[in-house]
Design a protein around this motif. Structure first.
Motif, PDB file in Angstrom:
ATOM      1  N   ALA A  91     -13.201  -2.110  16.658  1.00 16.58           N
ATOM      2  CA  ALA A  91     -13.041  -0.675  16.407  1.00 16.58           C
ATOM      3  C   ALA A  91     -11.614  -0.367  15.959  1.00 16.58           C
ATOM      4  O   ALA A  91     -11.392   0.389  15.001  1.00 16.58           O
ATOM      5  N   PHE A  92     -10.631  -0.961  16.634  1.00 19.83           N
ATOM      6  CA  PHE A  92      -9.229  -0.767  16.255  1.00 19.83           C
ATOM      7  C   PHE A  92      -8.977  -1.338  14.865  1.00 19.83           C
ATOM      8  O   PHE A  92      -8.372  -0.674  14.002  1.00 19.83           O
ATOM      9  N   THR A  93      -9.440  -2.561  14.624  1.00 26.72           N
ATOM     10  CA  THR A  93      -9.268  -3.180  13.317  1.00 26.72           C
ATOM     11  C   THR A  93      -9.917  -2.331  12.224  1.00 26.72           C
ATOM     12  O   THR A  93      -9.333  -2.103  11.164  1.00 26.72           O
ATOM     13  N   GLY A  94     -11.123  -1.862  12.506  1.00 29.64           N
ATOM     14  CA  GLY A  94     -11.816  -1.021  11.532  1.00 29.64           C
ATOM     15  C   GLY A  94     -11.072   0.262  11.230  1.00 29.64           C
ATOM     16  O   GLY A  94     -11.030   0.717  10.081  1.00 29.64           O
ATOM     17  N   ALA A  95     -10.470   0.853  12.262  1.00 32.74           N
ATOM     18  CA  ALA A  95      -9.722   2.101  12.068  1.00 32.74           C
ATOM     19  C   ALA A  95      -8.496   1.876  11.190  1.00 32.74           C
ATOM     20  O   ALA A  95      -8.176   2.689  10.312  1.00 32.74           O
ATOM     21  N   VAL A  96      -7.801   0.761  11.416  1.00 32.90           N
ATOM     22  CA  VAL A  96      -6.627   0.445  10.598  1.00 32.90           C
ATOM     23  C   VAL A  96      -7.041   0.200   9.148  1.00 32.90           C
ATOM     24  O   VAL A  96      -6.415   0.728   8.208  1.00 32.90           O
ATOM     25  N   LEU A  97      -8.101  -0.566   8.948  1.00 35.82           N
ATOM     26  CA  LEU A  97      -8.567  -0.835   7.584  1.00 35.82           C
ATOM     27  C   LEU A  97      -8.982   0.456   6.879  1.00 35.82           C
ATOM     28  O   LEU A  97      -8.681   0.657   5.699  1.00 35.82           O
ATOM     29  N   ARG A  98      -9.664   1.336   7.606  1.00 32.06           N
ATOM     30  CA  ARG A  98     -10.094   2.601   7.010  1.00 32.06           C
ATOM     31  C   ARG A  98      -8.893   3.446   6.588  1.00 32.06           C
ATOM     32  O   ARG A  98      -8.860   3.991   5.472  1.00 32.06           O
ATOM     33  N   ARG A  99      -7.892   3.526   7.455  1.00 33.39           N
ATOM     34  CA  ARG A  99      -6.706   4.320   7.124  1.00 33.39           C
ATOM     35  C   ARG A  99      -5.948   3.708   5.944  1.00 33.39           C
ATOM     36  O   ARG A  99      -5.389   4.441   5.116  1.00 33.39           O
ATOM     37  N   CYS A 100      -5.928   2.384   5.865  1.00 38.32           N
ATOM     38  CA  CYS A 100      -5.262   1.733   4.743  1.00 38.32           C
ATOM     39  C   CYS A 100      -5.974   2.034   3.432  1.00 38.32           C
ATOM     40  O   CYS A 100      -5.330   2.310   2.410  1.00 38.32           O
ATOM     41  N   LYS A 101      -7.314   2.005   3.451  1.00 32.33           N
ATOM     42  CA  LYS A 101      -8.056   2.335   2.244  1.00 32.33           C
ATOM     43  C   LYS A 101      -7.817   3.780   1.836  1.00 32.33           C
ATOM     44  O   LYS A 101      -7.686   4.080   0.642  1.00 32.33           O
ATOM     45  N   GLU A 102      -7.772   4.674   2.816  1.00 33.96           N
ATOM     46  CA  GLU A 102      -7.498   6.076   2.520  1.00 33.96           C
ATOM     47  C   GLU A 102      -6.122   6.251   1.899  1.00 33.96           C
ATOM     48  O   GLU A 102      -5.893   7.183   1.113  1.00 33.96           O
ATOM     49  N   ALA A 103      -5.211   5.328   2.234  1.00 30.02           N
ATOM     50  CA  ALA A 103      -3.849   5.388   1.689  1.00 30.02           C
ATOM     51  C   ALA A 103      -3.740   4.653   0.352  1.00 30.02           C
ATOM     52  O   ALA A 103      -2.645   4.545  -0.207  1.00 30.02           O
ATOM     53  N   GLY A 104      -4.859   4.145  -0.155  1.00 23.04           N
ATOM     54  CA  GLY A 104      -4.854   3.476  -1.450  1.00 23.04           C
ATOM     55  C   GLY A 104      -4.334   2.054  -1.425  1.00 23.04           C
ATOM     56  O   GLY A 104      -3.907   1.528  -2.455  1.00 23.04           O
ATOM     57  N   LEU A 105      -4.395   1.399  -0.258  1.00 23.00           N
ATOM     58  CA  LEU A 105      -3.877   0.044  -0.115  1.00 23.00           C
ATOM     59  C   LEU A 105      -4.990  -0.992  -0.184  1.00 23.00           C
ATOM     60  O   LEU A 105      -6.090  -0.777   0.332  1.00 23.00           O
ATOM     61  N   HIS A 106      -4.701  -2.122  -0.810  1.00 27.14           N
ATOM     62  CA  HIS A 106      -5.624  -3.255  -0.808  1.00 27.14           C
ATOM     63  C   HIS A 106      -5.680  -3.810   0.613  1.00 27.14           C
ATOM     64  O   HIS A 106      -4.656  -3.946   1.294  1.00 27.14           O
ATOM     65  N   THR A 107      -6.880  -4.163   1.078  1.00 29.45           N
ATOM     66  CA  THR A 107      -7.041  -4.623   2.457  1.00 29.45           C
ATOM     67  C   THR A 107      -7.650  -6.009   2.507  1.00 29.45           C
ATOM     68  O   THR A 107      -8.526  -6.353   1.714  1.00 29.45           O
ATOM     69  N   ALA A 108      -7.188  -6.805   3.472  1.00 32.74           N
ATOM     70  CA  ALA A 108      -7.741  -8.133   3.704  1.00 32.74           C
ATOM     71  C   ALA A 108      -7.917  -8.336   5.201  1.00 32.74           C
ATOM     72  O   ALA A 108      -7.115  -7.871   6.009  1.00 32.74           O
ATOM     73  N   LEU A 109      -8.984  -9.049   5.551  1.00 33.53           N
ATOM     74  CA  LEU A 109      -9.299  -9.382   6.935  1.00 33.53           C
ATOM     75  C   LEU A 109      -9.283 -10.893   7.067  1.00 33.53           C
ATOM     76  O   LEU A 109     -10.035 -11.593   6.390  1.00 33.53           O
ATOM     77  N   ASP A 110      -8.414 -11.422   7.939  1.00 29.88           N
ATOM     78  CA  ASP A 110      -8.313 -12.857   8.186  1.00 29.88           C
ATOM     79  C   ASP A 110      -9.025 -13.157   9.495  1.00 29.88           C
ATOM     80  O   ASP A 110      -8.587 -12.723  10.563  1.00 29.88           O
ATOM     81  N   THR A 111     -10.130 -13.904   9.433  1.00 33.87           N
ATOM     82  CA  THR A 111     -10.969 -14.100  10.606  1.00 33.87           C
ATOM     83  C   THR A 111     -11.595 -15.491  10.617  1.00 33.87           C
ATOM     84  O   THR A 111     -11.822 -16.090   9.557  1.00 33.87           O
ATOM     85  N   SER A 112     -11.894 -15.971  11.818  1.00 28.60           N
ATOM     86  CA  SER A 112     -12.647 -17.218  11.946  1.00 28.60           C
ATOM     87  C   SER A 112     -14.128 -16.996  11.688  1.00 28.60           C
ATOM     88  O   SER A 112     -14.873 -17.962  11.509  1.00 28.60           O
ATOM     89  N   GLY A 113     -14.571 -15.742  11.710  1.00 24.90           N
ATOM     90  CA  GLY A 113     -15.980 -15.441  11.548  1.00 24.90           C
ATOM     91  C   GLY A 113     -16.805 -15.669  12.800  1.00 24.90           C
ATOM     92  O   GLY A 113     -17.992 -15.334  12.830  1.00 24.90           O
TER      93      GLY A 113
END
Length: 248
Positions: A91-113
């Motif tokens: 939820a926290f990660t999703g909120a940060v990614l959402r705010r970054c997209k709203e700010a016009g920033l390219h987003t990447a998620l680094d995960t083991s899956g």
């Protein structure tokens, strides 16, 4: 703490700037705390536990990112959320990614899956690129190397492909662990079947995190394991290339 718009806080280890290794361009890299895996070669054992992170608000994170907004966008970069394991705090990660997209920033998620099932479609919609760490293509080796199961990561990779989500596959090359030619070819065959994979990063095992283990008073399991030489590294890259993949 949560608000009507989502979680307002999360636990992080740190943030930093990097170029070329955490996605395209120059990146603001947010290291969140907590990870369910215990990879033998982990370079950041200080990110394993949620309790060791510091609590921050999403607003605080965005204020810090804002200081570098112009710089990272001019440099063709953006924001990468890594860890630890970002999907331990989805939820926290999703909120940060959402705010970054709203700010016009390219987003990447680094995960083991490994916790890919926790990534909602909304979180992935706010993610431009997934850096997916596949530790091994052999379930038994994966278990010995990480303490976890391989299947969730492969399932997540297939889901990302169905969604058409851009992926960079990351593969840490550890002599005696992940250099078996048949195992590498098995992974290359699987990855080649994923149409949204743009490249494979073959990352030579290193021991730069050994001092962190010493400081934490815990043993570094691969202290005596040699680092791969250039010849081995290129052989593994060539195995991915032989399947039509861009490997670096």
């Amino acid at each position: 703490m949560n608000t009507a718009d989502g979680p307002s806080t999360g636990r992080i280890h740190s943030w930093d700037l990097s170029t070329g290794v955490d996605g395209p361009g120059t990146r603001f890299v947010l290291f969140v705390s907590g990870c369910p895996l215990r990879c033998l070669y982990c370079a950041n054992p200080d990110t394993w536990h949620l309790r060791d992170g510091r609590e921050v608000t999403v607003d605080e994170v965005m204020q810090e990112i804002g200081k570098y907004h112009g710089f990272v966008t001019t440099a063709g970069g953006g924001v990468t959320v890594t860890g630890g394991e970002p999907l331990l705090q989805p939820a926290f990660t999703g909120a940060v990614l959402r705010r970054c997209k709203e700010a016009g920033l390219h987003t990447a998620l680094d995960t083991s899956g490994f916790l890919g099932a926790r990534a909602s479609d909304a979180l992935l919609a706010d993610t431009d690129l997934v850096l997916l760490d596949i530790k091994s293509s052999d379930p038994a080796t994966y278990r010995r190397l990480t303490g976890g199961r391989l299947a969730p990561t492969l399932d997540f990779a297939s889901r990302l492909d169905r969604l058409g989500k851009r992926m960079w596959i990351r593969y840490v090359l550890v002599p005696g662990w992940t250099d078996d030619p048949q195992a590498v070819d098995g992974l290359a065959r699987f990855v080649a079947g994923l149409g949204s994979v743009e490249r494979v990063d073959v990352l030579p095992f290193h021991k730069l995190g050994a001092a962190k283990y010493d400081a934490l008073g815990i043993p570094f399991p691969l202290r005596d394991t040699p680092v791969p030489d250039q010849r081995l590294t290129e052989r593994v890259r060539d195995q991915f290339r032989a399947r039509g993949l861009a490997a670096v």
